[in-house]
Motif scaffolding. Structure first.
Motif, mmCIF file in Angstrom:
data_model
loop_
_atom_site.group_PDB
_atom_site.id
_atom_site.type_symbol
_atom_site.label_atom_id
_atom_site.label_comp_id
_atom_site.label_asym_id
_atom_site.label_seq_id
_atom_site.Cartn_x
_atom_site.Cartn_y
_atom_site.Cartn_z
ATOM 1 N N GLY A 50 0.825 -1.202 0.000
ATOM 2 C CA GLY A 50 0.000 0.000 0.000
ATOM 3 C C GLY A 50 0.856 1.248 0.000
ATOM 4 O O GLY A 50 0.542 2.237 -0.656
ATOM 5 N N SER A 51 1.978 1.206 0.727
ATOM 6 C CA SER A 51 2.918 2.324 0.789
ATOM 7 C C SER A 51 4.323 1.775 0.938
ATOM 8 O O SER A 51 4.575 0.917 1.796
ATOM 9 C CB SER A 51 2.587 3.238 1.976
ATOM 10 N N TRP A 52 5.251 2.268 0.127
ATOM 11 C CA TRP A 52 6.640 1.830 0.213
ATOM 12 C C TRP A 52 7.297 2.313 1.493
ATOM 13 O O TRP A 52 8.346 1.802 1.887
ATOM 14 C CB TRP A 52 7.423 2.322 -0.998
ATOM 15 N N GLY A 53 6.677 3.258 2.164
ATOM 16 C CA GLY A 53 7.222 3.752 3.418
ATOM 17 C C GLY A 53 6.713 3.004 4.633
ATOM 18 O O GLY A 53 7.140 3.263 5.758
ATOM 19 N N SER A 54 5.780 2.088 4.437
ATOM 20 C CA SER A 54 5.193 1.331 5.556
ATOM 21 C C SER A 54 5.127 -0.144 5.180
ATOM 22 O O SER A 54 4.096 -0.637 4.698
ATOM 23 C CB SER A 54 3.786 1.856 5.877
ATOM 24 N N ILE A 55 6.247 -0.840 5.386
ATOM 25 C CA ILE A 55 6.342 -2.244 4.992
ATOM 26 C C ILE A 55 6.912 -3.059 6.150
ATOM 27 O O ILE A 55 7.890 -2.644 6.783
ATOM 28 C CB ILE A 55 7.258 -2.427 3.757
ATOM 29 N N TYR A 56 6.316 -4.194 6.421
ATOM 30 C CA TYR A 56 6.885 -5.109 7.410
ATOM 31 C C TYR A 56 8.235 -5.608 6.908
ATOM 32 O O TYR A 56 8.417 -5.874 5.719
ATOM 33 C CB TYR A 56 5.953 -6.284 7.657
ATOM 34 N N ALA A 57 9.184 -5.790 7.826
ATOM 35 C CA ALA A 57 10.563 -6.144 7.459
ATOM 36 C C ALA A 57 10.673 -7.370 6.549
ATOM 37 O O ALA A 57 11.443 -7.353 5.582
ATOM 38 C CB ALA A 57 11.390 -6.352 8.727
ATOM 39 N N PRO A 58 9.920 -8.455 6.782
ATOM 40 C CA PRO A 58 10.060 -9.618 5.892
ATOM 41 C C PRO A 58 9.616 -9.353 4.459
ATOM 42 O O PRO A 58 9.968 -10.112 3.553
ATOM 43 C CB PRO A 58 9.154 -10.675 6.550
ATOM 44 N N LEU A 59 8.839 -8.283 4.248
ATOM 45 C CA LEU A 59 8.339 -7.964 2.912
ATOM 46 C C LEU A 59 9.217 -6.931 2.204
ATOM 47 O O LEU A 59 8.843 -6.415 1.151
ATOM 48 C CB LEU A 59 6.904 -7.438 2.999
ATOM 49 N N GLU A 60 10.382 -6.653 2.779
ATOM 50 C CA GLU A 60 11.342 -5.746 2.160
ATOM 51 C C GLU A 60 12.573 -6.515 1.694
ATOM 52 O O GLU A 60 12.955 -7.523 2.289
ATOM 53 C CB GLU A 60 11.787 -4.671 3.144
ATOM 54 N N HIS A 61 13.204 -6.023 0.619
ATOM 55 C CA HIS A 61 14.491 -6.564 0.202
ATOM 56 C C HIS A 61 15.563 -6.130 1.190
ATOM 57 O O HIS A 61 15.437 -5.092 1.846
ATOM 58 C CB HIS A 61 14.873 -6.045 -1.195
ATOM 59 N N ALA A 62 16.605 -6.932 1.312
ATOM 60 C CA ALA A 62 17.769 -6.495 2.090
ATOM 61 C C ALA A 62 18.318 -5.220 1.459
ATOM 62 O O ALA A 62 18.344 -5.087 0.230
ATOM 63 C CB ALA A 62 18.834 -7.586 2.085
ATOM 64 N N GLU A 63 18.723 -4.278 2.292
ATOM 65 C CA GLU A 63 19.183 -2.998 1.759
ATOM 66 C C GLU A 63 20.355 -3.185 0.803
ATOM 67 O O GLU A 63 20.426 -2.547 -0.246
ATOM 68 C CB GLU A 63 19.581 -2.059 2.888
ATOM 69 N N TRP A 64 21.276 -4.083 1.143
ATOM 70 C CA TRP A 64 22.409 -4.359 0.261
ATOM 71 C C TRP A 64 22.865 -5.795 0.459
ATOM 72 O O TRP A 64 22.503 -6.678 -0.298
ATOM 73 C CB TRP A 64 23.539 -3.358 0.510
ATOM 74 N N ILE A 65 23.660 -6.076 1.492
ATOM 75 C CA ILE A 65 24.090 -7.433 1.808
ATOM 76 C C ILE A 65 23.072 -8.068 2.746
ATOM 77 O O ILE A 65 22.570 -7.424 3.659
ATOM 78 C CB ILE A 65 25.486 -7.436 2.473
ATOM 79 N N GLY A 66 22.775 -9.344 2.553
ATOM 80 C CA GLY A 66 21.829 -10.029 3.429
ATOM 81 C C GLY A 66 20.750 -10.738 2.634
ATOM 82 O O GLY A 66 20.721 -10.696 1.395
ATOM 83 N N LEU A 67 19.853 -11.380 3.354
ATOM 84 C CA LEU A 67 18.817 -12.184 2.716
ATOM 85 C C LEU A 67 17.538 -12.088 3.526
ATOM 86 O O LEU A 67 17.534 -12.362 4.730
ATOM 87 C CB LEU A 67 19.282 -13.643 2.625
ATOM 88 N N THR A 68 16.458 -11.679 2.885
ATOM 89 C CA THR A 68 15.137 -11.638 3.515
ATOM 90 C C THR A 68 14.206 -12.572 2.753
ATOM 91 O O THR A 68 14.532 -13.017 1.639
ATOM 92 C CB THR A 68 14.553 -10.212 3.479
ATOM 93 N N PRO A 69 13.034 -12.900 3.305
ATOM 94 C CA PRO A 69 12.081 -13.725 2.556
ATOM 95 C C PRO A 69 11.735 -13.141 1.184
ATOM 96 O O PRO A 69 11.558 -13.881 0.214
ATOM 97 C CB PRO A 69 10.848 -13.750 3.471
ATOM 98 N N THR A 70 11.684 -11.825 1.092
ATOM 99 C CA THR A 70 11.383 -11.177 -0.179
ATOM 100 C C THR A 70 12.463 -11.450 -1.221
ATOM 101 O O THR A 70 12.176 -11.593 -2.420
ATOM 102 C CB THR A 70 11.224 -9.661 0.029
ATOM 103 N N ASP A 71 13.708 -11.555 -0.773
ATOM 104 C CA ASP A 71 14.817 -11.812 -1.695
ATOM 105 C C ASP A 71 14.758 -13.208 -2.312
ATOM 106 O O ASP A 71 15.486 -13.492 -3.266
ATOM 107 C CB ASP A 71 16.158 -11.654 -0.968
ATOM 108 N N LEU A 72 13.917 -14.080 -1.777
ATOM 109 C CA LEU A 72 13.831 -15.446 -2.285
ATOM 110 C C LEU A 72 12.896 -15.586 -3.479
ATOM 111 O O LEU A 72 12.998 -16.547 -4.239
ATOM 112 C CB LEU A 72 13.343 -16.391 -1.172
ATOM 113 N N VAL A 73 11.995 -14.636 -3.646
ATOM 114 C CA VAL A 73 10.907 -14.805 -4.598
ATOM 115 C C VAL A 73 11.405 -14.926 -6.040
ATOM 116 O O VAL A 73 11.103 -15.907 -6.741
ATOM 117 C CB VAL A 73 9.902 -13.643 -4.462
#
Length: 406
Positions: A50-73
């Protein structure tokens, strides 16, 4: 678009079909359609908050290095595309011919054209929404992004397919290891893990594509011309497809679902372990598509696929996954639809509020949710609603046995 009867459900780009409940032997797996459906639904979910400024952490890409659930899609989708290649190229006996080359080149061109068409349409609609004259909004070729999700899929499909029909399959593990090792060395000596214009990925893409035709990535409060789907970072993505292809070959060779599950869990664990150990020197990062990122995400995809095989194809518990199966039956068509719908939702004005601000389809839905709950919850609910809208189309297509080949 074509219709098929229930007796003719095979598709040139299909990998799976429904296995009988409790079956332990089947050459085709519903679980892979479900995994593909998970990736499509996941891409629609994380790309449309709904807003790129209000996202739960698992639904965001890692800022640079790292891995989140979103990065798997996205990497899961690339992996399943590789699996699909093993099934579709089997009809050509994995040998070069005029027919298979025509199929490969045709699909590559179609994927590229879809990517460019969607990019052009996005520029047009957002330009008109900003109030640009039509002549200005329609002429966006000088700034259109050359590469993107569809274009990366096209390049990986082209290179992966050509390798699959021209290289001995017993050599593929060595070739894949060579690609990943060479890319890791390239990034290591070329500042490939730094977020800067000195990064070799940024330097190559800026030189070949040009800054005006690239995505501008943001991290650490800075924004630079760095394309996460750029040209150089497509190289390890080809290895990604090859791992999926080799997995598909394994699934075709092994007929027993229990053994399939065991092999996928075993190799999935091995790849994740190797990625974890190498991660101390080769960081895991989606935006540069590092070699450890390939191993980690392919390992996770194989592990999830093995788990789904056990639940769906062995235990026969498949009622829960029918919505995901619908997404998996027409994956690229539904993803294209979702991308176009997102553009329309964000740019079509329904009315103006009392302050004269344009009310779009997106803002009308999201603002309604915001009035009922906190920002992040409203943003997530909008994304879920968007996925549900696309599911309606996916369900109708599956129910009518319509498969759109892309």
């Amino acid at each position: 678009m074509s219709k098929h009867s229930s007796k003719a459900t095979s598709r040139s780009n299909a990998t799976t079909a429904v296995a009988p409940a409790g079956a332990t032997k089947s050459s085709r797996l519903l679980s892979l359609d479900v995994l593909r459906g998970i990736t499509v639904a996941g891409m629609l979910l994380v790309n449309n908050p709904g807003s790129w400024g209000s996202i739960y952490a698992p639904l965001e890409h890692a800022e640079w290095i790292g891995l989140t659930p979103t990065d798997l899609v996205f990497p899961f989708f690339v992996f399943v595309m590789g699996v699909s290649m093993a099934f579709s190229l089997r009809a050509f006996d994995y040998k070069p011919s005029g027919a298979v080359l025509y199929k490969i080149i045709k699909r590559t061109i179609i994927l590229f054209l879809i990517g460019w068409a969607v990019g052009w349409f996005s520029h047009l609609m957002y330009g008109l929404h900003r109030g640009d004259p039509f002549a200005v909004a329609v002429n966006n070729i000088p700034t259109i992004r050359i590469l993107g999700v569809f274009q990366r899929l096209a390049l990986c499909y082209l290179c992966g397919s050509l390798i699959a029909i021209s290289v001995k399959h017993k050599s593929l593990p060595w070739l894949t290891a060579l690609i990943l090792t060479g890319y890791a060395l390239l990034l290591g000596f070329g500042k490939g893990y730094e977020f800067s214009l000195d990064n070799i990925i940024a330097r190559v893409d800026n030189a070949v594509l040009g800054e005006n035709h690239m995505y501008h990535e943001r991290a650490f409060g800075e924004k630079i011309a760095f394309d996460p789907e750029g040209l150089l970072s497509t190289i390890p993505c080809i290895a990604h497809v090859l791992i999926g292809f080799m997995t598909g070959l394994m699934l075709l060779r092994i007929k027993d679902n229990s053994e399939r599950m065991q092999q996928m869990l075993l190799w999935g664990f091995v790849m994740m372990l190797v990625a974890w150990l190498l991660g101390y020197g080769i960081p895991v990062g989606k935006k540069m598509w590092s070699s450890t990122f390939v191993l980690a995400t392919c390992g996770l995809a194989m592990s999830v696929s093995g788990l789904l095989t056990w639940v769906i194809d062995i235990k026969g518990k498949n009622r829960w996954c029918r919505p995901l199966q619908a997404f998996g039956m027409n994956p690229l068509a539904i993803y294209t639809l979702g991308t176009v719908l997102a553009i329309v939702f964000n740019t079509v004005t329904l009315c103006h509020d009392i302050n004269g601000k344009a009310v779009t389809v997106h803002s009308a839905i999201y603002d309604g949710y915001c009035a009922l709950m906190a920002d992040k919850a409203a943003s997530a609910l909008f994304a879920i609603t968007f996925v549900a809208i696309n599911y309606i189309v996916a369900h109708i297509l599956m129910k009518k046995k319509i498969y759109i080949k892309i």
